[in-house]
Design an enzyme around this catalytic site. Structure first.
Site, short mmCIF file in Angstrom:
data_model
loop_
_atom_site.label_atom_id
_atom_site.label_comp_id
_atom_site.label_asym_id
_atom_site.label_seq_id
_atom_site.Cartn_x
_atom_site.Cartn_y
_atom_site.Cartn_z
N ASP A 167 -57.03 42.75 -1.00
CA ASP A 167 -56.20 42.86 -2.20
C ASP A 167 -56.94 43.71 -3.23
O ASP A 167 -58.18 43.74 -3.27
CB ASP A 167 -55.87 41.49 -2.80
N GLU B 280 -56.78 45.14 -7.55
CA GLU B 280 -56.18 45.16 -8.88
C GLU B 280 -56.39 46.57 -9.43
O GLU B 280 -57.40 47.22 -9.12
CB GLU B 280 -56.83 44.13 -9.80
N GLU C 180 -50.46 46.59 -20.43
CA GLU C 180 -49.63 45.93 -19.41
C GLU C 180 -50.47 45.48 -18.22
O GLU C 180 -50.28 44.38 -17.69
CB GLU C 180 -48.53 46.89 -18.93
N HIS D 270 -53.70 37.41 -12.00
CA HIS D 270 -53.92 38.00 -10.68
C HIS D 270 -55.41 38.29 -10.55
O HIS D 270 -56.02 38.87 -11.44
CB HIS D 270 -53.13 39.31 -10.54
N ASP E 292 -56.32 35.95 -4.74
CA ASP E 292 -55.10 36.34 -4.03
C ASP E 292 -55.35 36.47 -2.53
O ASP E 292 -54.49 36.16 -1.72
CB ASP E 292 -54.54 37.64 -4.60
#
Length: 225
Positions: free
Chosen positions: A7, A9, A52, A150, A155
């Site tokens: 995963d 980010e 964001e 997150h 995750d």
């Protein structure tokens, strides 16, 4: 069989718009079971952090500035994953970002065939149902209450459990338990002592009482010719 749950980010949704990876995590599976071995790095994206994106993962520009750039950890990352299959939720997103980072270093891309996309697996198994990681955790009863932001490693850990469920891991376990239970019941039945059948014939008093009851019936169907 070795697989790597992966995963990332990022600072945004599209690497062609200058967005970069800020965290990458990998978790090792052998025969679909977590081994406890993992690899995780925070990465300096060499750019600002949009509000964001910060709201999603909570990684600030100031925090990431003290961590290595992707170029400094690229070989370490490739050495960990080797050529093994990559288990990724929405694989297209993460693979695009990883290959964009590799392209900046003039390294060959990872082939799309290396990725196993759990999002696509979930959509095929549960058409029309929500297929994001939170929804799948709820479906399979996996505790994700600690997932306030997150995070790549967290995750990965959740996805490893979801992946096992998508492959029918719990159902296989239940099937084995069911077979074991049936086998045990058969063995117990064979071990029971034989008993002579009990007589079920009506007594004379019962037959007389039945005859008296029939005489009280008016125009019974069996008496018609």
């Amino acid at each position: 069989m070795r697989e790597i749950v992966l995963d990332t980010e990022t600072t945004g949704f599209d690497p062609t718009e200058g967005h970069r990876i800020v965290e990458i995590a990998c978790l090792e599976l052998v025969n679909h079971v977590q081994t406890g071995r993992h690899w995780r790095r925070f990465i300096n994206p060499e750019r600002d952090m949009p509000a964001e994106a910060f709201a999603v993962h909570g990684l600030s520009e100031e925090f990431l500035r003290q961590h290595p750039k992707f170029a400094e950890i690229a070989q370490e990352f490739l050495d960990f994953i080797e050529d093994d299959k990559l288990v990724i939720h929405n694989a297209e997103f993460d693979m695009r970002f990883i290959n964009a980072e590799l392209a900046l270093l003039e390294r060959p891309p990872l082939p799309s065939t290396q990725a196993i996309d759990t999002l696509q697996i979930a959509r095929k198994r549960f058409p029309g149902a929500p297929a994001n990681l939170d929804a799948l955790c709820r479906r399979f009863g996996i505790d994700n209450s600690h997932r306030t932001h997150h995070g790549a490693l967290l995750d990965c850990q959740l996805l490893a459990e979801v992946y096992l469920e998508l492959r029918g891991g719990q159902q296989q376990g239940l099937a084995l338990a069911s077979v074991s239970t049936v086998s045990s019941e058969v063995q117990n039945a064979e071990a029971r002592r034989f008993r002579e059948p009990r007589p079920h014939a009506a007594t004379q008093a019962e037959r007389d009482a039945h005859a008296q009851m029939l005489e009280k019936l008016k125009d019974p169907l069996w008496a018609k010719k």
